[in-house]
Design a protein around this motif. Structure first.
Motif, PDB file in Angstrom:
ATOM      1  N   ILE A   5       0.842  -1.201   0.000  1.00 56.41           N
ATOM      2  CA  ILE A   5       0.000   0.000   0.000  1.00 56.41           C
ATOM      3  C   ILE A   5       0.876   1.250   0.000  1.00 56.41           C
ATOM      4  N   ALA A   6       1.909   1.250   0.806  1.00 55.11           N
ATOM      5  CA  ALA A   6       2.827   2.395   0.853  1.00 55.11           C
ATOM      6  C   ALA A   6       3.488   2.593  -0.506  1.00 55.11           C
ATOM      7  N   GLY A   7       3.833   1.489  -1.177  1.00 53.94           N
ATOM      8  CA  GLY A   7       4.436   1.583  -2.512  1.00 53.94           C
ATOM      9  C   GLY A   7       3.493   2.191  -3.523  1.00 53.94           C
ATOM     10  N   VAL A   8       2.233   1.767  -3.488  1.00 54.07           N
ATOM     11  CA  VAL A   8       1.231   2.321  -4.410  1.00 54.07           C
ATOM     12  C   VAL A   8       1.028   3.806  -4.145  1.00 54.07           C
ATOM     13  N   ILE A   9       0.941   4.172  -2.894  1.00 52.52           N
ATOM     14  CA  ILE A   9       0.768   5.590  -2.547  1.00 52.52           C
ATOM     15  C   ILE A   9       1.951   6.409  -3.049  1.00 52.52           C
ATOM     16  N   GLN A  10       3.148   5.875  -2.879  1.00 53.04           N
ATOM     17  CA  GLN A  10       4.348   6.584  -3.336  1.00 53.04           C
ATOM     18  C   GLN A  10       4.358   6.723  -4.852  1.00 53.04           C
ATOM     19  N   LEU A  11       3.998   5.649  -5.561  1.00 55.41           N
ATOM     20  CA  LEU A  11       4.019   5.680  -7.027  1.00 55.41           C
ATOM     21  C   LEU A  11       2.974   6.629  -7.598  1.00 55.41           C
ATOM     22  N   THR A  12       1.817   6.698  -6.985  1.00 57.27           N
ATOM     23  CA  THR A  12       0.752   7.545  -7.522  1.00 57.27           C
ATOM     24  C   THR A  12       0.825   8.977  -7.018  1.00 57.27           C
ATOM     25  N   LYS A  13       1.719   9.229  -6.073  1.00 60.58           N
ATOM     26  CA  LYS A  13       1.910  10.569  -5.512  1.00 60.58           C
ATOM     27  C   LYS A  13       0.611  11.144  -4.945  1.00 60.58           C
ATOM     28  N   VAL A  14      -0.148  10.279  -4.278  1.00 57.47           N
ATOM     29  CA  VAL A  14      -1.414  10.698  -3.687  1.00 57.47           C
ATOM     30  C   VAL A  14      -1.206  11.811  -2.673  1.00 57.47           C
ATOM     31  N   GLN A  15      -0.200  11.672  -1.834  1.00 52.65           N
ATOM     32  CA  GLN A  15       0.030  12.672  -0.796  1.00 52.65           C
ATOM     33  C   GLN A  15       0.348  14.030  -1.411  1.00 52.65           C
ATOM     34  N   GLU A  16       1.223  14.053  -2.407  1.00 51.43           N
ATOM     35  CA  GLU A  16       1.569  15.329  -3.046  1.00 51.43           C
ATOM     36  C   GLU A  16       0.357  15.946  -3.733  1.00 51.43           C
ATOM     37  N   SER A  17      -0.457  15.112  -4.383  1.00 48.70           N
ATOM     38  CA  SER A  17      -1.663  15.617  -5.041  1.00 48.70           C
ATOM     39  C   SER A  17      -2.631  16.203  -4.019  1.00 48.70           C
ATOM     40  N   TRP A  18      -2.790  15.507  -2.886  1.00 49.87           N
ATOM     41  CA  TRP A  18      -3.686  15.983  -1.839  1.00 49.87           C
ATOM     42  C   TRP A  18      -3.190  17.306  -1.271  1.00 49.87           C
ATOM     43  N   LEU A  19      -1.900  17.424  -1.015  1.00 56.18           N
ATOM     44  CA  LEU A  19      -1.350  18.670  -0.488  1.00 56.18           C
ATOM     45  C   LEU A  19      -1.552  19.822  -1.469  1.00 56.18           C
ATOM     46  N   LEU A  20      -1.364  19.556  -2.752  1.00 57.50           N
ATOM     47  CA  LEU A  20      -1.577  20.574  -3.774  1.00 57.50           C
ATOM     48  C   LEU A  20      -3.048  20.995  -3.801  1.00 57.50           C
ATOM     49  N   TYR A  21      -3.945  20.015  -3.739  1.00 56.40           N
ATOM     50  CA  TYR A  21      -5.377  20.297  -3.724  1.00 56.40           C
ATOM     51  C   TYR A  21      -5.756  21.161  -2.522  1.00 56.40           C
ATOM     52  N   ARG A  22      -5.304  20.775  -1.328  1.00 53.68           N
ATOM     53  CA  ARG A  22      -5.644  21.520  -0.121  1.00 53.68           C
ATOM     54  C   ARG A  22      -5.059  22.925  -0.142  1.00 53.68           C
ATOM     55  N   SER A  23      -3.842  23.049  -0.619  1.00 54.15           N
ATOM     56  CA  SER A  23      -3.215  24.362  -0.706  1.00 54.15           C
ATOM     57  C   SER A  23      -4.015  25.279  -1.631  1.00 54.15           C
ATOM     58  N   THR A  24      -4.429  24.746  -2.762  1.00 54.50           N
ATOM     59  CA  THR A  24      -5.212  25.533  -3.717  1.00 54.50           C
ATOM     60  C   THR A  24      -6.570  25.891  -3.131  1.00 54.50           C
ATOM     61  N   ALA A  25      -7.211  24.945  -2.459  1.00 60.28           N
ATOM     62  CA  ALA A  25      -8.513  25.214  -1.836  1.00 60.28           C
ATOM     63  C   ALA A  25      -8.399  26.328  -0.802  1.00 60.28           C
ATOM     64  N   GLU A  26      -7.360  26.280   0.012  1.00 59.82           N
ATOM     65  CA  GLU A  26      -7.165  27.322   1.024  1.00 59.82           C
ATOM     66  C   GLU A  26      -6.882  28.681   0.380  1.00 59.82           C
ATOM     67  N   THR A  27      -6.170  28.679  -0.730  1.00 56.08           N
ATOM     68  CA  THR A  27      -5.906  29.928  -1.451  1.00 56.08           C
ATOM     69  C   THR A  27      -7.203  30.515  -1.997  1.00 56.08           C
ATOM     70  N   PHE A  28      -8.084  29.652  -2.523  1.00 57.04           N
ATOM     71  CA  PHE A  28      -9.388  30.121  -3.006  1.00 57.04           C
ATOM     72  C   PHE A  28     -10.210  30.708  -1.868  1.00 57.04           C
ATOM     73  N   ILE A  29     -10.216  30.040  -0.730  1.00 53.10           N
ATOM     74  CA  ILE A  29     -10.981  30.516   0.427  1.00 53.10           C
ATOM     75  C   ILE A  29     -10.449  31.881   0.875  1.00 53.10           C
ATOM     76  N   ARG A  30      -9.142  32.014   0.942  1.00 55.38           N
ATOM     77  CA  ARG A  30      -8.535  33.282   1.347  1.00 55.38           C
ATOM     78  C   ARG A  30      -8.924  34.398   0.372  1.00 55.38           C
ATOM     79  N   GLU A  31      -8.819  34.112  -0.920  1.00 56.13           N
ATOM     80  CA  GLU A  31      -9.140  35.128  -1.936  1.00 56.13           C
ATOM     81  C   GLU A  31     -10.614  35.519  -1.867  1.00 56.13           C
ATOM     82  N   TYR A  32     -11.491  34.544  -1.684  1.00 49.27           N
ATOM     83  CA  TYR A  32     -12.919  34.816  -1.567  1.00 49.27           C
ATOM     84  C   TYR A  32     -13.201  35.708  -0.366  1.00 49.27           C
ATOM     85  N   ASN A  33     -12.562  35.395   0.764  1.00 52.97           N
ATOM     86  CA  ASN A  33     -12.764  36.211   1.964  1.00 52.97           C
ATOM     87  C   ASN A  33     -12.271  37.641   1.761  1.00 52.97           C
ATOM     88  N   LEU A  34     -11.116  37.795   1.138  1.00 53.05           N
ATOM     89  CA  LEU A  34     -10.620  39.143   0.837  1.00 53.05           C
ATOM     90  C   LEU A  34     -11.611  39.901  -0.045  1.00 53.05           C
TER      91      LEU A  34
END
Length: 90
Positions: A5-34
């Motif tokens: 499972i750890a190998g599959v997660i590493q190969l698909t870069k799920v963690q990096e994709s999730w971090l990118l998604y969350r970072s972008t979502a937070e940026t949208f929320i910040r911009e909307y609030n501004l």
């Protein structure tokens, strides 16, 4: 099992994709609030409502474009690493 499972997660870069998604979502929320609070770039009293709306859309489009570029870069890095791993097997 855990190693597989750890190998599959590493190969698909799920963690990096999730971090990118969350970072972008937070940026949208910040911009909307501004935008809603008329703060940051939207605080200029000389901006008309139309110009403020246009600035918001342009900023959100820029965020989406940046996120898309980062995602493509992440996928390309994954592809290169996969090719290197396959070549190492032969």
């Amino acid at each position: 099992m855990i190693v597989a499972i750890a190998g599959v997660i590493q190969l698909t870069k799920v963690q990096e994709s999730w971090l990118l998604y969350r970072s972008t979502a937070e940026t949208f929320i910040r911009e909307y609030n501004l935008y809603m609070l008329k703060a940051g770039n939207y605080s200029d009293s000389t901006l008309t409502d139309e110009r403020t709306n246009k600035l918001f859309v342009e900023t959100v489009e820029s965020i989406m474009s940046t996120e898309g570029s980062k995602y493509i870069s992440l996928r390309q890095q994954k592809s290169v690493l996969d090719l290197l791993k396959v070549n190492a097997l032969f």
